[in-house]
Write a protein that holds these residues in place. Structure first.
Motif, PDB file in Angstrom:
ATOM      1  N   ILE B  18     -13.643 -26.535  15.528  1.00 16.42           N
ATOM      2  CA  ILE B  18     -13.350 -25.695  14.367  1.00 16.42           C
ATOM      3  C   ILE B  18     -12.926 -26.557  13.181  1.00 16.42           C
ATOM      4  O   ILE B  18     -13.341 -26.328  12.040  1.00 16.42           O
ATOM      5  CB  ILE B  18     -12.256 -24.666  14.719  1.00 16.42           C
ATOM      6  CG1 ILE B  18     -12.781 -23.696  15.786  1.00 16.42           C
ATOM      7  CG2 ILE B  18     -11.800 -23.905  13.485  1.00 16.42           C
ATOM      8  CD1 ILE B  18     -11.714 -22.795  16.373  1.00 16.42           C
ATOM      9  N   ALA B  19     -12.122 -27.573  13.480  1.00 20.53           N
ATOM     10  CA  ALA B  19     -11.665 -28.467  12.409  1.00 20.53           C
ATOM     11  C   ALA B  19     -12.842 -29.215  11.790  1.00 20.53           C
ATOM     12  O   ALA B  19     -12.887 -29.433  10.578  1.00 20.53           O
ATOM     13  CB  ALA B  19     -10.635 -29.451  12.957  1.00 20.53           C
ATOM     14  N   ALA B  20     -13.782 -29.590  12.639  1.00 17.85           N
ATOM     15  CA  ALA B  20     -14.931 -30.347  12.141  1.00 17.85           C
ATOM     16  C   ALA B  20     -15.827 -29.459  11.270  1.00 17.85           C
ATOM     17  O   ALA B  20     -16.600 -29.970  10.459  1.00 17.85           O
ATOM     18  CB  ALA B  20     -15.734 -30.922  13.306  1.00 17.85           C
ATOM     19  N   HIS B  21     -15.733 -28.150  11.458  1.00 20.81           N
ATOM     20  CA  HIS B  21     -16.501 -27.213  10.632  1.00 20.81           C
ATOM     21  C   HIS B  21     -15.567 -26.399   9.748  1.00 20.81           C
ATOM     22  O   HIS B  21     -15.655 -25.186   9.661  1.00 20.81           O
ATOM     23  CB  HIS B  21     -17.352 -26.299  11.503  1.00 20.81           C
ATOM     24  CG  HIS B  21     -18.342 -27.038  12.319  1.00 20.81           C
ATOM     25  ND1 HIS B  21     -18.000 -27.771  13.436  1.00 20.81           N
ATOM     26  CD2 HIS B  21     -19.685 -27.189  12.176  1.00 20.81           C
ATOM     27  CE1 HIS B  21     -19.082 -28.332  13.949  1.00 20.81           C
ATOM     28  NE2 HIS B  21     -20.122 -28.003  13.213  1.00 20.81           N
ATOM     29  N   LYS B  22     -14.682 -27.122   9.150  1.00 21.84           N
ATOM     30  CA  LYS B  22     -13.702 -26.533   8.236  1.00 21.84           C
ATOM     31  C   LYS B  22     -14.419 -25.644   7.220  1.00 21.84           C
ATOM     32  O   LYS B  22     -15.573 -25.868   6.886  1.00 21.84           O
ATOM     33  CB  LYS B  22     -13.005 -27.691   7.497  1.00 21.84           C
ATOM     34  CG  LYS B  22     -11.565 -27.416   7.134  1.00 21.84           C
ATOM     35  CD  LYS B  22     -10.979 -28.668   6.505  1.00 21.84           C
ATOM     36  CE  LYS B  22      -9.671 -28.319   5.792  1.00 21.84           C
ATOM     37  NZ  LYS B  22      -9.010 -29.502   5.271  1.00 21.84           N
ATOM     38  N   ASP B  23     -13.715 -24.641   6.746  1.00 25.03           N
ATOM     39  CA  ASP B  23     -14.260 -23.733   5.729  1.00 25.03           C
ATOM     40  C   ASP B  23     -15.419 -22.879   6.238  1.00 25.03           C
ATOM     41  O   ASP B  23     -16.031 -22.145   5.467  1.00 25.03           O
ATOM     42  CB  ASP B  23     -14.742 -24.492   4.480  1.00 25.03           C
ATOM     43  CG  ASP B  23     -13.672 -25.450   3.966  1.00 25.03           C
ATOM     44  OD1 ASP B  23     -12.487 -25.087   4.016  1.00 25.03           O
ATOM     45  OD2 ASP B  23     -14.039 -26.552   3.530  1.00 25.03           O
ATOM     46  N   GLY B  64     -14.233 -14.138  13.076  1.00 18.61           N
ATOM     47  CA  GLY B  64     -14.161 -15.336  13.899  1.00 18.61           C
ATOM     48  C   GLY B  64     -12.803 -15.987  13.745  1.00 18.61           C
ATOM     49  O   GLY B  64     -11.805 -15.310  13.516  1.00 18.61           O
ATOM     50  N   PHE B  65     -12.782 -17.319  13.834  1.00 24.13           N
ATOM     51  CA  PHE B  65     -11.509 -18.043  13.792  1.00 24.13           C
ATOM     52  C   PHE B  65     -11.550 -19.156  12.757  1.00 24.13           C
ATOM     53  O   PHE B  65     -12.609 -19.740  12.489  1.00 24.13           O
ATOM     54  CB  PHE B  65     -11.203 -18.645  15.156  1.00 24.13           C
ATOM     55  CG  PHE B  65     -11.016 -17.611  16.232  1.00 24.13           C
ATOM     56  CD1 PHE B  65      -9.766 -17.082  16.501  1.00 24.13           C
ATOM     57  CD2 PHE B  65     -12.106 -17.167  16.978  1.00 24.13           C
ATOM     58  CE1 PHE B  65      -9.594 -16.126  17.499  1.00 24.13           C
ATOM     59  CE2 PHE B  65     -11.942 -16.220  17.974  1.00 24.13           C
ATOM     60  CZ  PHE B  65     -10.685 -15.700  18.232  1.00 24.13           C
ATOM     61  N   MET B  66     -10.389 -19.438  12.208  1.00 23.78           N
ATOM     62  CA  MET B  66     -10.203 -20.646  11.405  1.00 23.78           C
ATOM     63  C   MET B  66      -8.848 -21.245  11.739  1.00 23.78           C
ATOM     64  O   MET B  66      -7.964 -20.552  12.253  1.00 23.78           O
ATOM     65  CB  MET B  66     -10.297 -20.325   9.917  1.00 23.78           C
ATOM     66  CG  MET B  66     -11.671 -19.808   9.506  1.00 23.78           C
ATOM     67  SD  MET B  66     -11.853 -19.686   7.707  1.00 23.78           S
ATOM     68  CE  MET B  66     -11.807 -21.415   7.220  1.00 23.78           C
ATOM     69  N   LEU B  67      -8.687 -22.508  11.446  1.00 22.10           N
ATOM     70  CA  LEU B  67      -7.398 -23.147  11.702  1.00 22.10           C
ATOM     71  C   LEU B  67      -6.307 -22.442  10.902  1.00 22.10           C
ATOM     72  O   LEU B  67      -6.511 -22.053   9.759  1.00 22.10           O
ATOM     73  CB  LEU B  67      -7.441 -24.620  11.290  1.00 22.10           C
ATOM     74  CG  LEU B  67      -8.357 -25.543  12.093  1.00 22.10           C
ATOM     75  CD1 LEU B  67      -8.088 -26.994  11.694  1.00 22.10           C
ATOM     76  CD2 LEU B  67      -8.183 -25.369  13.583  1.00 22.10           C
ATOM     77  N   ALA B  68      -5.155 -22.288  11.511  1.00 24.44           N
ATOM     78  CA  ALA B  68      -4.047 -21.635  10.824  1.00 24.44           C
ATOM     79  C   ALA B  68      -3.259 -22.624   9.980  1.00 24.44           C
ATOM     80  O   ALA B  68      -2.493 -22.245   9.110  1.00 24.44           O
ATOM     81  CB  ALA B  68      -3.128 -20.958  11.833  1.00 24.44           C
ATOM     82  N   LYS B  69      -3.439 -23.912  10.272  1.00 25.03           N
ATOM     83  CA  LYS B  69      -2.795 -24.937   9.452  1.00 25.03           C
ATOM     84  C   LYS B  69      -3.660 -26.184   9.465  1.00 25.03           C
ATOM     85  O   LYS B  69      -4.580 -26.295  10.283  1.00 25.03           O
ATOM     86  CB  LYS B  69      -1.380 -25.237   9.943  1.00 25.03           C
ATOM     87  CG  LYS B  69      -1.181 -25.213  11.447  1.00 25.03           C
ATOM     88  CD  LYS B  69       0.293 -25.406  11.786  1.00 25.03           C
ATOM     89  CE  LYS B  69       0.542 -25.249  13.274  1.00 25.03           C
ATOM     90  NZ  LYS B  69       1.937 -25.498  13.646  1.00 25.03           N
ATOM     91  N   ILE B 127      -4.991 -33.075  16.028  1.00 19.90           N
ATOM     92  CA  ILE B 127      -6.413 -32.780  15.952  1.00 19.90           C
ATOM     93  C   ILE B 127      -7.080 -33.703  14.935  1.00 19.90           C
ATOM     94  O   ILE B 127      -8.145 -34.284  15.208  1.00 19.90           O
ATOM     95  CB  ILE B 127      -6.619 -31.310  15.527  1.00 19.90           C
ATOM     96  CG1 ILE B 127      -6.005 -30.358  16.559  1.00 19.90           C
ATOM     97  CG2 ILE B 127      -8.102 -31.007  15.340  1.00 19.90           C
ATOM     98  CD1 ILE B 127      -6.636 -30.423  17.903  1.00 19.90           C
ATOM     99  N   ALA B 128      -6.437 -33.854  13.798  1.00 22.21           N
ATOM    100  CA  ALA B 128      -7.014 -34.711  12.749  1.00 22.21           C
ATOM    101  C   ALA B 128      -7.272 -36.119  13.276  1.00 22.21           C
ATOM    102  O   ALA B 128      -8.327 -36.706  13.039  1.00 22.21           O
ATOM    103  CB  ALA B 128      -6.075 -34.755  11.549  1.00 22.21           C
TER     104      ALA B 128
END
Ligand code: FES
Ligand code: FES
Lengths: 134, 134
Positions: B18-23, B64-69, B127-128
């Motif tokens: 999910i982080a890799a597909h931010k936005d 769907g989902f996105m990172l909360a922070k 994660i980063a």
DNA sequence: GACAAATGATACAAATATGGTATCATTTCT
DNA sequence: AGAAATGATACCATATTTGTATCATTTGTC
């Protein structure tokens, strides 16, 4: 996430007790009385310790167990290996997928470092070192 | 003796993806396709991540989902806590018996030190930091 | 408003690991 | 011979891990 399971714990306590009563033949009964461990479970554990060369056993009346080697040379890590299998914190997390890091996996590197450190520390813990009053 | 269980592992992989597909809004279906994780299990995990404030969820079509922070502030340690409970390698071994060391327990001291060290190391893993190609 | 596409909640189930029991055979001392 | 010990081994109960299955709810689109 336990570093040490029940059987390892019991084994450690039993070995400490046996070490503390060095030169005395120690039957399972004595350990059950002294430590608070269910008898059949302890017996199984003692048999395992014997099979793995950490205790020597003597059958028959007047028999029991004694340390198979000096307390200085029995390591907590030995017990962990015997009862919990090879020490390995670090199986690859992304088992079924390519790692997000194409070349070198930062995560694996870091977990490896952690594991190494834990191992180094565990290697210092012997039965003898747990008996020392200081 | 696993440091990380399957659900933590899956959660980590999902968050990385999910982080890799931010936005991009990421539905469970997308993750199932990309990572190789059983769908119902993944859904449960995503719901847990949502409940614990690591993901934000959006219902309905196009949801769907996105990172909360930010990925910099999501730690492997968070996942371990969520899925495996508070990090604690170190419960007292001689639970039912007085410790052989009357005053200060060498074993406990040492296991405490190990645990502290592991915690320090785990706190660096985000994660980063797993996404960075370097 | 109907429908489809998504998540939320929750109950259930299979597989494995952990923590133990029980039984009988064998050895050895007296 | 008999008692006191261990050896070997099979079994069992519980907890944890790793899932599955179902139905309800929300929301965008036509
Ligand atoms: S997690 Fe296994 S190589 Fe990266
Ligand atoms: S092992 Fe717990 S106080 Fe020593």
């Amino acid at each position: 996430m336990k570093l040490v399971t029940r059987d390892t714990d019991y084994a450690l306590r039993a070995l400490c007790y046996i070490a503390a009563h060095k030169d005395t033949m120690m039957p399972a009964g004595g350990l059950v009385a002294a430590l608070d461990i269910p008898r059949p479970f302890l017996r199984k554990i003692l048999q395992t310790l014997n099979r793995n060369g950490l205790l020597k056993s003597y059958k028959g009346q007047g028999g029991g167990f004694m340390l198979a080697k000096p307390a200085e040379r029995i390591f907590l890590l030995d017990l962990i290996k015997v009862f919990q299998g090879p020490f390995k914190l670090n199986e690859c997390l992304f088992k079924r997928e390519a790692c997000p890091n194409t070349k070198k996996c930062v995560l694996k590197q870091r977990l490896d470092r952690i594991e190494e450190h834990v191992l180094r520390e565990l290697k210092n813990i012997t039965i003898a070192s747990l008996l020392r009053k200081h």
